[in-house]
Structures are given as C-alpha cells and as structure tokens.
Write an enzyme that holds these catalytic residues in place. Structure first.
Site, PDB file in Angstrom:
ATOM      1  N   SER A   1       0.829  -1.210   0.000  1.00 51.45           N
ATOM      2  CA  SER A   1       0.000   0.000   0.000  1.00 51.45           C
ATOM      3  C   SER A   1       0.861   1.257   0.000  1.00 51.45           C
ATOM      4  O   SER A   1       0.374   2.349  -0.297  1.00 51.45           O
ATOM      5  CB  SER A   1      -0.936   0.014   1.210  1.00 51.45           C
ATOM      6  OG  SER A   1      -0.208   0.222   2.413  1.00 51.45           O
TER       7      SER A   1
ATOM      8  N   PRO B   1       0.124  -1.733   8.819  1.00 52.72           N
ATOM      9  CA  PRO B   1       1.416  -1.928   9.509  1.00 52.72           C
ATOM     10  C   PRO B   1       2.436  -0.824   9.227  1.00 52.72           C
ATOM     11  O   PRO B   1       3.552  -0.889   9.715  1.00 52.72           O
ATOM     12  CB  PRO B   1       1.896  -3.257   8.938  1.00 52.72           C
ATOM     13  CG  PRO B   1       1.380  -3.258   7.537  1.00 52.72           C
ATOM     14  CD  PRO B   1       0.031  -2.565   7.597  1.00 52.72           C
ATOM     15  N   GLY B   2       2.052   0.160   8.372  1.00 50.61           N
ATOM     16  CA  GLY B   2       2.957   1.287   8.183  1.00 50.61           C
ATOM     17  C   GLY B   2       3.336   1.597   6.751  1.00 50.61           C
ATOM     18  O   GLY B   2       4.326   2.286   6.519  1.00 50.61           O
ATOM     19  N   GLY B   3       2.584   1.107   5.780  1.00 49.51           N
ATOM     20  CA  GLY B   3       2.913   1.370   4.380  1.00 49.51           C
ATOM     21  C   GLY B   3       2.945   2.850   4.040  1.00 49.51           C
ATOM     22  O   GLY B   3       3.858   3.333   3.363  1.00 49.51           O
TER      23      GLY B   3
ATOM     24  N   ASP C   1      -3.450   3.554  15.193  1.00 51.39           N
ATOM     25  CA  ASP C   1      -4.050   2.282  14.791  1.00 51.39           C
ATOM     26  C   ASP C   1      -4.035   1.339  15.981  1.00 51.39           C
ATOM     27  O   ASP C   1      -3.075   1.330  16.761  1.00 51.39           O
ATOM     28  CB  ASP C   1      -3.282   1.664  13.618  1.00 51.39           C
ATOM     29  CG  ASP C   1      -4.126   0.658  12.840  1.00 51.39           C
ATOM     30  OD1 ASP C   1      -4.648  -0.296  13.462  1.00 51.39           O
ATOM     31  OD2 ASP C   1      -4.269   0.835  11.616  1.00 51.39           O
TER      32      ASP C   1
ATOM     33  N   ASP D   1      -8.602   4.482  18.207  1.00 49.19           N
ATOM     34  CA  ASP D   1      -9.484   4.532  17.043  1.00 49.19           C
ATOM     35  C   ASP D   1      -9.229   5.840  16.289  1.00 49.19           C
ATOM     36  O   ASP D   1      -9.239   6.918  16.880  1.00 49.19           O
ATOM     37  CB  ASP D   1     -10.940   4.471  17.512  1.00 49.19           C
ATOM     38  CG  ASP D   1     -11.930   4.390  16.353  1.00 49.19           C
ATOM     39  OD1 ASP D   1     -11.610   4.872  15.247  1.00 49.19           O
ATOM     40  OD2 ASP D   1     -13.031   3.846  16.560  1.00 49.19           O
TER      41      ASP D   1
ATOM     42  N   ASP E   1      -5.804   5.925   5.209  1.00 49.48           N
ATOM     43  CA  ASP E   1      -6.186   4.841   4.293  1.00 49.48           C
ATOM     44  C   ASP E   1      -7.054   3.826   5.039  1.00 49.48           C
ATOM     45  O   ASP E   1      -6.894   2.623   4.884  1.00 49.48           O
ATOM     46  CB  ASP E   1      -4.934   4.175   3.709  1.00 49.48           C
ATOM     47  CG  ASP E   1      -5.264   3.211   2.568  1.00 49.48           C
ATOM     48  OD1 ASP E   1      -6.295   3.411   1.897  1.00 49.48           O
ATOM     49  OD2 ASP E   1      -4.498   2.251   2.359  1.00 49.48           O
TER      50      ASP E   1
ATOM     51  N   LYS F   1     -13.072   4.496  -0.149  1.00 52.88           N
ATOM     52  CA  LYS F   1     -13.356   3.157  -0.648  1.00 52.88           C
ATOM     53  C   LYS F   1     -14.727   3.176  -1.317  1.00 52.88           C
ATOM     54  O   LYS F   1     -15.722   3.553  -0.696  1.00 52.88           O
ATOM     55  CB  LYS F   1     -13.340   2.144   0.494  1.00 52.88           C
ATOM     56  CG  LYS F   1     -12.110   2.232   1.407  1.00 52.88           C
ATOM     57  CD  LYS F   1     -10.811   1.948   0.679  1.00 52.88           C
ATOM     58  CE  LYS F   1      -9.628   2.032   1.644  1.00 52.88           C
ATOM     59  NZ  LYS F   1      -8.339   1.804   0.979  1.00 52.88           N
TER      60      LYS F   1
END
EC number: 2.1.1.186
Length: 365
Positions: A187, A221-223, A239, A259, A276, A305
């Site tokens: 991502s 996870p940090g993209g 997150d 959150d 994202d 989305k």
C-alpha cells in the site's frame, strides 16, 4: 478533430464515461461515448468536430477523477497497412501543431496488453520519421503538445495529442514505481504515487520535507507511514494494530493504539494528515473535513473506498460533503481526486486549505 480519448482503469469505463459525459454536457458539447468493459479507455465523439478543441481547453485533467490521460483525437485509422504504418500517420500529423514528444501507447485493457512490445518497438522509427518531417522537436519539449498514437490492435489506432499542463506526463498515464523491499506493505505505493501526482517536485520540496509533522490514521502496519518517514517527517501513527518494528526503530514514529475516529492530536500544528482506513467514504469525508476546518492539519491525502456500483455517483456525493463543509466555513481550498494506478476499488484525494488562513486554529498551534 473527432473527440476526446481518456485512459482509465479497466472495469471503470462506465464511471469514466459518466464523468466525461456530465462535464461535456455542462459545457454544452454534445456527443456520444464509445467504449467496452475492461478495455481501459473511453472515447467521446463530438457531434460537432469544431467543438473538440474547445472541450479539451475547458476540461481540467486534474479534476477528472477516473481519467489517466486526456487526449484530443484527430483521427481514427482501422486499416493501417502492416508493411507501412508510418506513411498514413505522417499524413495526419502534418496538419497538427509542432509536437514536443511522441507516445505510442495502448490502453491497459485485457485485449491490448500484448501490443505493448510492438508499441515500444514502433516508437523509435515513428519518432525519427516525425522529426525528419519537422513535426516533432529535435529534443523532447514538455511545453509543446505531445502526440499520442493509441493502438487498439496492430492496425487500428487513435491519433491525437495532449496539451502541456493539462495531461499526465507519464506514459499511458501510469507512473512506474518500485515497491521498496523495506516497506511494510505494498500500500506504500499508493501514497508514493499520490505525492507524485498531486504535488510537483518543487511543491514537495516546499511542503513535504524533513522535520515536518504528520499523522497517519489507520496506519498499521505502516505502508503510508514509511513514505513519510523516508522523506524525513515525524509521524504519529494511529491504529489499534501493530506497526512494523523497522519504522519504530527510526525514532521518527510515535504509535498510539487509538481509534482513528476518536483520536485528537495534542499539538494542533500538524503539516500533513494521511488516511487509508477501510471505512464508509462519507464518514471519512466528514472526518477529513473536520480536521482541516478545525486547523488540526494543513494538508491531507486520503482514500475513499467505493462500492461495486455507481462509483462515480458515490465519489461525487462524498466530494460534495467536503466542499460543502469548507464553503459553509467560508474557507478557500484546493481539492484533487484521482483513481491512481495503485488504487483498486477506491479513489485518492488531496485537499489543502489556502488563502490568508487555514482552519480555526491558525496561530494557536
């Protein structure tokens, strides 16, 4: 002139066509759409050929959500002789203004991918022939029109041009990016592409540089965080999931298991907000708008989305939520929305408040 050709993501032809039809109708330029599912392109043929260049002038490529490229079509040839494709092309282009470069392309459709090798091989001899006939500048000139030859098969092609400052500079409208091996997820390419599409190199140096502060909502996870860290920014990652240890080890990332919809930054001088999160786009729109209005950030890049159907309609409604929020507060803004190459069932937006102030907290951060 015949009409307007747009490249798009395969499967999004109807969305691209609906958007183009809406904008053309608003400009009172009438015509009809030619496309087919998964072809990767949309052609809008104008009833009045004299209106094609007017439509090209009035359409803003940056404001076309689903278009990867914007081309004015001079002609369509469906019977190019296989032993001499160049001569008919030269005959058509001699009536066009001097070009600064040539792109021999094919849409990213299922049927046309095998043509890519041919397109690359055909580019050199055609470019040489165009220069010999004084149709192209001796060297690439990005301040001139670019010729586009878009092959649908080995003897059928649209011939047209794009204009400077109102097109994608990328071949086929697709930036070629490599996924860094150290990035936590693929991502990461979405944010990398967004930065390159929405900001010029000069703007990146001025507004996205080392020492700035950013917040990444839904960071795990940090993209996306990775793209900010590698540019020298300090990132607050929000997150409930775990972040890649490699990012935490940089000393540039602070992680809070909160959150994203409930988090409020302690410091209200954030340069960038990125997001994202997999969430309903209307909810994301309201959250992003509020961050900007409240002065919690200066600029934001985020994703909507989209549903499987009526994606253009959904995108338009979501964008209107944002613009209505800003206009209610009498705020000036810049907004771009694009379906990037690395986007899937989504679009990416960049929003920046401009003018003499941004948000309610200016000077209070």
């Amino acid at each position: 002139m015949l009409g307007i050709l747009l490249y798009c993501r395969p499967g999004f032809e109807n969305d691209c066509a609906n958007e183009l039809q809406d904008k053309a109708t608003a400009l009172e330029v009438f015509g009809f759409v030619k496309t087919k599912r998964n072809s990767g392109y949309v052609f809008y043929q104008c009833y009045d050929p004299q209106q094609v260049e007017y439509l090209l002038e009035k359409l803003d490529y940056k404001q076309l959500i689903f278009a990867r490229q914007l081309i004015a079509v001079k002609a369509f040839i469906n019977d190019l002789p296989l032993d001499d494709r160049i001569s008919p092309i030269l005959e058509i282009t001699r009536n066009l203004p001097l070009g600064g470069d040539l792109y021999v392309e094919t849409p990213e459709g299922d049927d046309t991918k095998p043509l890519l090798t041919f397109c690359r091989k055909f580019t050199v001899p055609l470019r040489q022939a165009l220069r010999k006939h004084n149709s192209l500048t001796a060297k690439e000139n990005r301040n001139k029109i670019f010729y586009h030859l878009c092959f649908l098969d080995n003897k059928s092609a649209y011939i047209g041009f794009s204009v400077p400052h109102n097109r994608s500079e990328f071949y086929m409208g697709i930036p070629r990016l490599r996924s860094p091996s150290e990035a936590p997820s693929r991502s990461t390419l979405k944010l990398d592409e967004a930065i390159q599409v929405f900001l010029t190199a000069e703007e990146q140096q001025e507004r996205l540089h080392s020492g700035m502060r950013a917040v990444d909502l839904g960071a795990c996870p940090g993209g996306w965080t990775y793209q900010l860290v590698r540019r020298g920014l300090f990132v607050t990652a929000i997150d409930n999931g775990a972040m890649a240890q490699s990012l935490m080890d940089t000393g540039q990332v602070t992680h809070y298991t909160v959150d994203g919809f409930k988090y409020e930054p302690e410091r209200k001088n954030i340069d960038w907000l990125v997001c994202d999160m997999i969430e309903k786009p209307k909810r994301v729109a309201k959250l992003m708008g509020q961050w900007l209005i409240d002065g919690w950030c200066k600029e934001a890049i985020f994703n909507f989305k989209l549903p499987m159907k009526k994606r253009y309609q959904e995108a338009s409604e979501d964008i209107k939520i944002l613009t209505d929020m800003f206009e209610k507060e009498d705020l000036q803004y810049e907004l771009q929305a694009k379906q990037l190459y690395h986007d899937r069932e989504e679009i990416t937006l960049h929003v920046r408040l401009i003018g003499n102030h941004w948000g309610k907290q200016l000077g209070n951060g």
